[in-house]
Design a protein around this motif. Sequence first.
Motif, PDB file in Angstrom:
ATOM      1  N   UNK A 187      -0.652  67.456  69.384  1.00 45.30           N
ATOM      2  CA  UNK A 187       0.146  68.590  68.922  1.00 45.30           C
ATOM      3  C   UNK A 187      -0.538  69.907  69.292  1.00 45.30           C
ATOM      4  N   UNK A 188      -1.864  69.883  69.455  1.00 41.03           N
ATOM      5  CA  UNK A 188      -2.581  71.084  69.895  1.00 41.03           C
ATOM      6  C   UNK A 188      -2.050  71.588  71.234  1.00 41.03           C
ATOM      7  N   UNK A 189      -1.593  70.670  72.082  1.00 37.39           N
ATOM      8  CA  UNK A 189      -1.047  71.062  73.382  1.00 37.39           C
ATOM      9  C   UNK A 189       0.252  71.849  73.186  1.00 37.39           C
ATOM     10  N   UNK A 222      -8.914  62.787  75.089  1.00 38.42           N
ATOM     11  CA  UNK A 222      -7.575  62.296  75.390  1.00 38.42           C
ATOM     12  C   UNK A 222      -7.035  62.998  76.625  1.00 38.42           C
ATOM     13  N   UNK A 223      -6.716  62.219  77.650  1.00 41.71           N
ATOM     14  CA  UNK A 223      -6.051  62.786  78.816  1.00 41.71           C
ATOM     15  C   UNK A 223      -4.601  63.062  78.435  1.00 41.71           C
ATOM     16  N   UNK A 224      -4.140  64.219  78.791  1.00 38.22           N
ATOM     17  CA  UNK A 224      -2.828  64.658  78.343  1.00 38.22           C
ATOM     18  C   UNK A 224      -1.754  64.217  79.323  1.00 38.22           C
ATOM     19  N   UNK A 225      -0.780  63.456  78.800  1.00 42.18           N
ATOM     20  CA  UNK A 225       0.381  63.042  79.584  1.00 42.18           C
ATOM     21  C   UNK A 225       1.622  63.680  78.974  1.00 42.18           C
ATOM     22  N   UNK A 226       2.501  64.152  79.839  1.00 44.51           N
ATOM     23  CA  UNK A 226       3.692  64.841  79.355  1.00 44.51           C
ATOM     24  C   UNK A 226       4.533  63.953  78.453  1.00 44.51           C
ATOM     25  N   UNK A 227       4.620  62.666  78.775  1.00 47.40           N
ATOM     26  CA  UNK A 227       5.427  61.752  77.960  1.00 47.40           C
ATOM     27  C   UNK A 227       4.866  61.630  76.557  1.00 47.40           C
ATOM     28  N   UNK A 228       3.526  61.622  76.412  1.00 43.97           N
ATOM     29  CA  UNK A 228       2.910  61.508  75.100  1.00 43.97           C
ATOM     30  C   UNK A 228       3.036  62.809  74.306  1.00 43.97           C
ATOM     31  N   UNK A 229       2.997  63.943  74.995  1.00 45.54           N
ATOM     32  CA  UNK A 229       3.208  65.225  74.327  1.00 45.54           C
ATOM     33  C   UNK A 229       4.638  65.304  73.795  1.00 45.54           C
ATOM     34  N   UNK A 230       5.603  64.782  74.561  1.00 44.82           N
ATOM     35  CA  UNK A 230       6.988  64.741  74.099  1.00 44.82           C
ATOM     36  C   UNK A 230       7.132  63.829  72.876  1.00 44.82           C
ATOM     37  N   UNK A 231       6.386  62.729  72.863  1.00 44.52           N
ATOM     38  CA  UNK A 231       6.405  61.837  71.698  1.00 44.52           C
ATOM     39  C   UNK A 231       5.845  62.557  70.473  1.00 44.52           C
ATOM     40  N   UNK A 233       5.972  65.744  69.981  1.00 39.19           N
ATOM     41  CA  UNK A 233       7.006  66.704  69.600  1.00 39.19           C
ATOM     42  C   UNK A 233       8.101  66.026  68.771  1.00 39.19           C
ATOM     43  N   UNK A 234       8.521  64.834  69.176  1.00 44.18           N
ATOM     44  CA  UNK A 234       9.551  64.104  68.432  1.00 44.18           C
ATOM     45  C   UNK A 234       9.051  63.729  67.041  1.00 44.18           C
ATOM     46  N   UNK A 235       7.772  63.403  66.922  1.00 43.70           N
ATOM     47  CA  UNK A 235       7.185  63.117  65.615  1.00 43.70           C
ATOM     48  C   UNK A 235       7.314  64.337  64.706  1.00 43.70           C
ATOM     49  N   UNK A 236       7.003  65.513  65.243  1.00 38.75           N
ATOM     50  CA  UNK A 236       7.095  66.740  64.466  1.00 38.75           C
ATOM     51  C   UNK A 236       8.533  67.011  64.054  1.00 38.75           C
ATOM     52  N   UNK A 237       9.481  66.842  64.980  1.00 34.05           N
ATOM     53  CA  UNK A 237      10.884  67.102  64.664  1.00 34.05           C
ATOM     54  C   UNK A 237      11.369  66.201  63.527  1.00 34.05           C
ATOM     55  N   UNK A 238      10.950  64.939  63.542  1.00 36.03           N
ATOM     56  CA  UNK A 238      11.333  64.024  62.461  1.00 36.03           C
ATOM     57  C   UNK A 238      10.707  64.470  61.140  1.00 36.03           C
ATOM     58  N   UNK A 239       9.445  64.890  61.199  1.00 39.46           N
ATOM     59  CA  UNK A 239       8.778  65.375  59.987  1.00 39.46           C
ATOM     60  C   UNK A 239       9.498  66.599  59.430  1.00 39.46           C
ATOM     61  N   UNK A 240       9.841  67.543  60.300  1.00 47.61           N
ATOM     62  CA  UNK A 240      10.508  68.770  59.873  1.00 47.61           C
ATOM     63  C   UNK A 240      11.860  68.459  59.239  1.00 47.61           C
ATOM     64  N   UNK A 241      12.601  67.531  59.848  1.00 51.61           N
ATOM     65  CA  UNK A 241      13.904  67.144  59.302  1.00 51.61           C
ATOM     66  C   UNK A 241      13.759  66.570  57.897  1.00 51.61           C
ATOM     67  N   UNK A 242      12.764  65.695  57.713  1.00 53.26           N
ATOM     68  CA  UNK A 242      12.526  65.081  56.405  1.00 53.26           C
ATOM     69  C   UNK A 242      12.069  66.130  55.388  1.00 53.26           C
ATOM     70  N   UNK A 243      11.219  67.061  55.818  1.00 57.57           N
ATOM     71  CA  UNK A 243      10.740  68.105  54.914  1.00 57.57           C
ATOM     72  C   UNK A 243      11.873  69.036  54.494  1.00 57.57           C
ATOM     73  N   UNK A 244      12.748  69.387  55.433  1.00 55.10           N
ATOM     74  CA  UNK A 244      13.889  70.240  55.104  1.00 55.10           C
ATOM     75  C   UNK A 244      14.764  69.583  54.039  1.00 55.10           C
ATOM     76  N   UNK A 245      15.041  68.289  54.226  1.00 61.09           N
ATOM     77  CA  UNK A 245      15.871  67.563  53.260  1.00 61.09           C
ATOM     78  C   UNK A 245      15.203  67.521  51.894  1.00 61.09           C
TER      79      UNK A 245
END
Length: 297
Positions: A187-189, A222-231, A233-245
């Motif tokens: 997530x730092x990326x 950790x070597x940074x791969x774009x696919x893992x950074x996107x994963x 990001x999706x983790x954060x989006x799910x967390x944010x959705x749950x927190x909003x609810x």
Amino acid sequence: MRLIPDMSQYSPSWSRTQRDLFFKCPTAWALRYARIGTSGSGPRFEQITAWNMMLRALKATIIEQLDALRSGIEWTASVAEIALRANLKDLIRQNNERIGPAKLDALLQFATHRMKLLWRTDVFLHLSERTGVHWSVLDRTESEHVDGFDLFASPDLVVRKQSQWHLIRLDMQARRMSAEEQLEALVMVLWSLKRSGLPSTVEQFEVQTIGWRKGAWVVHRLRVKESEVLTAYEMIRKDITAMKACAEVARYSIESIPLAANETSCQQCSFKRRCLGDLSLGQKKRLRVKRLDKNLQ
């Protein structure tokens, strides 16, 4: 318990601290971050143990020493120990705690030992030598705005070696490096991609965590791969959705928010008295079930 909806609005944000608390106890998260019954950003008071105060003082002292080194000032061991003692005493005073001289000295010994070993790691030795690297100390409390929420995921250090940028996080008490921990580190990326002055391409970053675990500083790269950074990001989006609810439900009925899964989560919680009163976690949960059954009859 029925709450009158408050005029203040929940402002979505994400940090490791928030995420940990949310999954540990949604009720404690709502009371701290969802602006329940307050016109501000929620209660600031946080009950912390003497051990955690030591860890915070250690982190603050390391950052101060790095700032000094960045300015060309090298601390002696005695200066570092004086700063560490002052930082710990300040935290004790701010938290209205009373810690005896023997316990204080013991905490300082633990912290001093860890601090000395940290400056012997490869990363910190390179910084001390100040040859061939450019680096900056960042403020972990600064956020970047990402797709409608504030992201608190700043690295502690950014070290540039040629065209590669190393994002470094310092954990004073690290957990085992699991797949989830790796995502949280990546997530730092996301934060850095939004930061002015840092690269805008994923490939230029490398992520490092330096954490104290089982008596030693453990470095994970950790070597940074774009696919893992996107994963991540999706983790954060799910967390944010749950927190909003959760925040939305809590505005109307805090009793509808799940309690902690484990009693140990309540032991040092600053909301324990407000949440449980004189009850145990198990008793509180059973009381809720009885009230629910009564309302359904």
